[in-house]
Design a protein around this motif. Sequence first.
Motif, short mmCIF file in Angstrom:
data_model
loop_
_atom_site.label_atom_id
_atom_site.label_comp_id
_atom_site.label_asym_id
_atom_site.label_seq_id
_atom_site.Cartn_x
_atom_site.Cartn_y
_atom_site.Cartn_z
N GLY A 11 1.03 -1.50 -0.01
CA GLY A 11 0.13 0.14 0.07
C GLY A 11 0.57 1.35 0.20
O GLY A 11 2.06 0.98 0.39
N ASP A 12 0.47 2.02 -0.16
CA ASP A 12 0.61 3.58 0.59
C ASP A 12 1.52 3.79 1.30
O ASP A 12 0.64 4.09 2.69
CB ASP A 12 -0.01 4.86 -0.17
CG ASP A 12 0.94 6.12 0.39
OD1 ASP A 12 2.10 6.11 -0.52
OD2 ASP A 12 0.56 6.94 -0.17
N GLN A 19 12.07 -0.66 2.46
CA GLN A 19 12.28 -2.29 2.96
C GLN A 19 11.30 -1.81 4.15
O GLN A 19 11.21 -2.68 4.27
CB GLN A 19 13.27 -2.90 3.43
CG GLN A 19 14.14 -3.44 4.30
CD GLN A 19 13.72 -4.13 3.46
OE1 GLN A 19 13.51 -4.62 2.05
NE2 GLN A 19 12.68 -5.81 4.39
N THR A 20 11.56 -1.29 4.66
CA THR A 20 9.91 -0.49 6.11
C THR A 20 8.81 -0.64 5.76
O THR A 20 8.12 -1.32 6.13
CB THR A 20 10.29 0.82 7.02
OG1 THR A 20 12.01 0.88 7.19
CG2 THR A 20 9.66 0.94 7.75
N CYS A 21 8.54 -0.16 4.93
CA CYS A 21 6.91 -0.60 3.84
C CYS A 21 7.00 -2.79 4.01
O CYS A 21 6.04 -2.48 4.01
CB CYS A 21 6.61 0.24 2.61
SG CYS A 21 4.78 0.29 2.41
N LYS A 22 7.77 -2.83 2.95
CA LYS A 22 7.43 -3.89 3.49
C LYS A 22 7.09 -5.35 4.18
O LYS A 22 6.66 -6.28 5.07
CB LYS A 22 8.61 -4.90 2.05
CG LYS A 22 8.46 -6.28 2.05
CD LYS A 22 9.88 -7.11 0.98
CE LYS A 22 9.60 -8.48 1.10
NZ LYS A 22 9.55 -8.81 2.38
N ASP A 23 8.23 -4.61 5.55
CA ASP A 23 8.07 -5.49 6.71
C ASP A 23 7.32 -5.16 7.31
O ASP A 23 6.45 -6.33 7.72
CB ASP A 23 9.69 -4.57 7.45
CG ASP A 23 10.66 -5.68 6.40
OD1 ASP A 23 10.79 -6.32 6.16
OD2 ASP A 23 12.01 -5.17 8.07
N ALA A 24 6.63 -3.54 7.00
CA ALA A 24 5.14 -3.78 7.55
C ALA A 24 3.93 -3.86 7.35
O ALA A 24 3.45 -4.46 8.50
CB ALA A 24 4.98 -2.09 7.95
N GLY A 25 3.98 -4.80 6.25
CA GLY A 25 3.18 -5.22 5.45
C GLY A 25 2.99 -6.62 5.91
O GLY A 25 1.92 -7.53 6.09
#
Length: 60
Positions: A11-12, A19-25
């Motif tokens: 997502g946005d 990388q942080t966005c992928k880890d949070a997902g």
Amino acid sequence: MIAGANSGGSGDCGTLDAQTCKDAGDVGTAIGLVLVLALWAVVDIILGISYGIYRLCKRS
């Protein structure tokens, strides 16, 4: 379960790096899977207890 594990979309994430966005997902997907498994286990236990009570009432 497999479809749910693979459904983690990107997502946005605003100002977060990729990388942080992928880890949070991934964390969100794991939490969702744990909740589904917990619900499944709770319903299974409730059905098992209900069946046991039903069997006790039907014995002669």
